[in-house]
Design a protein around this motif. Sequence first.
Motif, mmCIF file in Angstrom:
data_model
loop_
_atom_site.group_PDB
_atom_site.id
_atom_site.type_symbol
_atom_site.label_atom_id
_atom_site.label_comp_id
_atom_site.label_asym_id
_atom_site.label_seq_id
_atom_site.Cartn_x
_atom_site.Cartn_y
_atom_site.Cartn_z
ATOM 1 N N ASP A 126 -54.714 21.314 22.289
ATOM 2 C CA ASP A 126 -55.562 20.308 22.929
ATOM 3 C C ASP A 126 -55.007 18.921 22.587
ATOM 4 O O ASP A 126 -54.770 18.617 21.416
ATOM 5 C CB ASP A 126 -56.993 20.453 22.393
ATOM 6 N N PRO A 127 -54.745 18.077 23.597
ATOM 7 C CA PRO A 127 -54.134 16.762 23.344
ATOM 8 C C PRO A 127 -54.845 15.935 22.275
ATOM 9 O O PRO A 127 -54.192 15.251 21.484
ATOM 10 C CB PRO A 127 -54.211 16.079 24.712
ATOM 11 N N SER A 128 -56.174 15.999 22.233
ATOM 12 C CA SER A 128 -56.899 15.217 21.225
ATOM 13 C C SER A 128 -56.610 15.736 19.821
ATOM 14 O O SER A 128 -56.525 14.967 18.858
ATOM 15 C CB SER A 128 -58.406 15.258 21.501
ATOM 16 N N ALA A 130 -53.784 17.360 19.009
ATOM 17 C CA ALA A 130 -52.377 17.044 18.757
ATOM 18 C C ALA A 130 -52.233 15.617 18.233
ATOM 19 O O ALA A 130 -51.434 15.347 17.327
ATOM 20 C CB ALA A 130 -51.568 17.225 20.036
ATOM 21 N N GLU A 131 -53.034 14.710 18.782
ATOM 22 C CA GLU A 131 -52.991 13.316 18.322
ATOM 23 C C GLU A 131 -53.460 13.216 16.876
ATOM 24 O O GLU A 131 -52.843 12.530 16.053
ATOM 25 C CB GLU A 131 -53.869 12.455 19.228
ATOM 26 N N SER A 132 -54.550 13.927 16.549
ATOM 27 C CA SER A 132 -55.055 13.918 15.172
ATOM 28 C C SER A 132 -54.037 14.507 14.211
ATOM 29 O O SER A 132 -53.849 14.014 13.098
ATOM 30 C CB SER A 132 -56.366 14.713 15.089
ATOM 31 N N ALA A 134 -50.802 14.498 14.567
ATOM 32 C CA ALA A 134 -49.703 13.545 14.409
ATOM 33 C C ALA A 134 -50.069 12.449 13.418
ATOM 34 O O ALA A 134 -49.293 12.123 12.512
ATOM 35 C CB ALA A 134 -49.341 12.940 15.762
ATOM 36 N N PHE A 135 -51.264 11.880 13.571
ATOM 37 C CA PHE A 135 -51.688 10.815 12.669
ATOM 38 C C PHE A 135 -51.882 11.334 11.246
ATOM 39 O O PHE A 135 -51.572 10.647 10.273
ATOM 40 C CB PHE A 135 -52.975 10.164 13.175
ATOM 41 N N ASP A 136 -52.401 12.564 11.125
ATOM 42 C CA ASP A 136 -52.607 13.144 9.803
ATOM 43 C C ASP A 136 -51.278 13.370 9.100
ATOM 44 O O ASP A 136 -51.146 13.144 7.899
ATOM 45 C CB ASP A 136 -53.363 14.468 9.927
#
Length: 210
Positions: A126-128, A130-132, A134-136
């Motif tokens: 899920d893109p959301s 995947a973003e989390s 990456a930031f983590d």
Amino acid sequence: MIRIIIADDHTLFRVGLKQMLHSFSGINVVREATNAAEALAAASSEEAELIIMDLTMPGASGTSLIEQTRKAQPDLPILVLSMHDEPGTVRRALQAGASGYITKGSSPDTLFTAVTRVGAGERYIDPSIAESLAFDTVAHGAGDPHQSLSQREWQVLRLIAQGVMLSQIAEQLHLSPKTVTTHKTHLMEKLGIGNNADLIRYAIEHRLFD
């Protein structure tokens, strides 16, 4: 036609998910499972091309069902559909062998995309999420000692932090007590921790519970 197994112990959710999947073109639910044993039996039947799996099922905890399914049926793609969206939980599921990960709050479009892509042999997050992730990874990945733990060490850590005795951990993970003790020693060395109290504190502070 993508033939699917749904593995989830919540009846209302499972029924709703099945109805939604059948509303999509080219998708058919062929088996359902309400616990780990049923999920493994369904996966081993070779009737399906994809299994949609909750991360927590009766008879298995955390990522252990993913590992067992991957061992029983290496070519069957696993799409995790879970309420958990914590980066650490997602990362461990993927490391255990899941091909995709979405949450129960995902949209129907995201579900359809995940099913079609994972069913075709691709990977999907899920893109959301995947973003989390990456930031983590940017914020913590390189510096946190627990990132170096093996999947088995993760399982032992989680169970110890929940207060499970080593003999019970050995039984749950189908390992010898000596092997569990070895995993405990290694993970505590990696984390720089000397006792169970500090281990539990570390797990809580870093939100390592599934």
